[in-house]
Design an enzyme around this catalytic site. Structure first.
Site, short mmCIF file in Angstrom:
data_model
loop_
_atom_site.label_atom_id
_atom_site.label_comp_id
_atom_site.label_asym_id
_atom_site.label_seq_id
_atom_site.Cartn_x
_atom_site.Cartn_y
_atom_site.Cartn_z
N ASP A 41 0.78 -1.24 0.00
CA ASP A 41 0.00 0.00 0.00
C ASP A 41 0.82 1.29 0.00
OD1 ASP A 41 -2.70 -0.93 -0.10
OD2 ASP A 41 -2.42 -1.72 1.93
N ASP A 45 -6.87 -4.01 -5.74
CA ASP A 45 -6.47 -2.70 -5.21
C ASP A 45 -5.05 -2.33 -5.59
OD1 ASP A 45 -8.21 -4.40 -3.67
OD2 ASP A 45 -8.30 -2.90 -2.08
#
Length: 393
Positions: free
Chosen positions: A113, A172
């Site tokens: 992330d 994602d």
């Protein structure tokens, strides 16, 4: 006579377009002014060493996170969009304070992330200010993210191995490729670009169904690239179309086309857009249910975050389409912006813990962050407002 009618038609259409643009300009300006004041409410409830996460109306409490939480970059990123559009120095000062506590995460390698954490924050900060220290942070973060690349499978591993999965990669992850590609294009290691391209290619091959919907999680054998299984962590079922996942894919392939010029990515983004916009379970206001195949539709939760990401992505995709496609995508994005700006989704001043949007769904199967505000919903809503203002007004 016919010529006169044509002139009248042209003038009426032009006047209608001008009125529409004036209406959107006022709406967007109002949202940024609201955001400026609302985030001052939020900032007073977040300790100096923490980041806002969500708010629970039942308890009246804002939940916060440490800077390692995957959403830690969205709050400073949102503040920077607000500053850019209001020139409010207090907002910029708050952004600077939050960037200062986040900066150390440029070395984080615990998951994929880093793009969300460091590019949405420091990427915007560098774009707005040109401060070379911010670029150094971005460069370091790209190097950290690249450590999660697995050459055998040609993908960036999202989460570490567990009893359930050997090499999980989630849709994602497409969003984090922007950090790698941008750094590679701005003096960084060229291998980052190759990692981004290879990951995008393998995701296109393995994550998508014939109808262009996306699985949430692909479990890989990281030595060979063999797909072990295709499952979900946050969707309604393994074979369902989790709404935010579809938005991540739409945004990710649109962004990858911007960098690479690869027409396969553009075609794929258009196919994802068509899947979403034409889906029979898409509500009239274009704010999706939390999953396109959720049980109980229409009596189930919406996901404002999926709508916000979708709106921002459509506004960029419109830059690369035909005139007809551009009109379709901009109109859809505008409808989403108007929906999210309405009392149905946007908080009243001083309420909602200081967050902008209500009614997002984080992970319903895990009973986590259900029907609450979320920092990434706010961030991509502000980005969509900024993009509309910059490109279409």
């Amino acid at each position: 006579m016919r010529k006169g009618l044509m002139i009248c038609f042209f003038l009426c259409n032009s006047l209608g377009l001008l009125a529409q643009q004036a209406g959107m300009k006022q709406l967007i300006d109002e949202q940024f002014q609201f955001a400026k004041e609302q985030y001052k409410v939020l900032s007073r409830q977040v300790p100096a060493d923490r980041m806002p996460k969500t708010y629970y109306a039942k308890t009246g409490k804002v939940e916060t996170s440490d800077t390692k939480w995957w959403c830690s970059g969205f709050y400073p990123g949102a503040l920077l969009y607000i500053y850019e559009n209001t020139k409010d120095e207090a907002t910029m000062a708050e952004a600077g304070r939050r960037l200062a506590i986040l900066e150390k995460e440029k070395h984080y390698t615990g998951n994929h992330d880093l793009g969300f954490m460091m590019y949405c924050s420091f990427g915007n900060a560098y774009r707005i200010t040109g401060n070379p220290a911010y670029k150094t942070t971005i460069d370091t973060a790209a190097a950290s993210l690249a450590t999660r690349y697995r050459p055998g499978a040609g993908v960036i591993q999202s989460w570490n191995a567990s009893k359930k999965m050997q090499g999980p990669v989630i849709i994602d992850n497409m969003m984090n490729l922007e950090l790698l590609y941008w750094v590679s294009d701005h003096g960084g290691d060229k291998k980052y670009r190759e990692i981004a391209l290879t990951h995008a290619d393998n995701t296109l091959k393995n994550h998508f169904r014939p109808d262009h919907s996306s699985y949430h999680v692909i479990d890989y054998d990281m030595q060979t690239g063999k797909v072990i299984k295709k499952v979900t962590a946050q969707g309604a079922a393994d074979e369902s179309a989790w709404s935010r996942g579809q938005s991540w894919g739409l945004y990710g392939y649109t962004m990858m086309y911007r960098f690479s010029g690869n027409k396969r990515y553009l075609a794929h983004a258009k196919n994802i857009a068509a899947f979403m916009l034409r889906h029979p379970n898409m509500p009239v206001d274009l704010v999706p249910y939390w999953d396109f195949n959720a049980p109980g539709i229409p009596d189930t939760y919406r996901d404002a975050s999926a709508a916000a990401v979708m709106a921002s992505a459509l506004l960029e995709l419109a830059q690369y389409g035909s005139k007809k496609e551009r009109k379709t995508y901009v109109a859809a994005a505008e409808k989403i912006i108007r929906s999210l700006s309405s009392p149905a989704y946007r908080a009243q001043p001083g309420e909602n813990g200081g967050f902008l949007l209500m009614h997002s769904t984080g992970a319903l199967p895990l009973k986590s962050e259900v029907d609450v505000p979320l920092t990434y919903a706010d961030y991509y809503f502000l980005e969509a407002l900024h993009r509309y203002k910059t490109w279409y007004l």
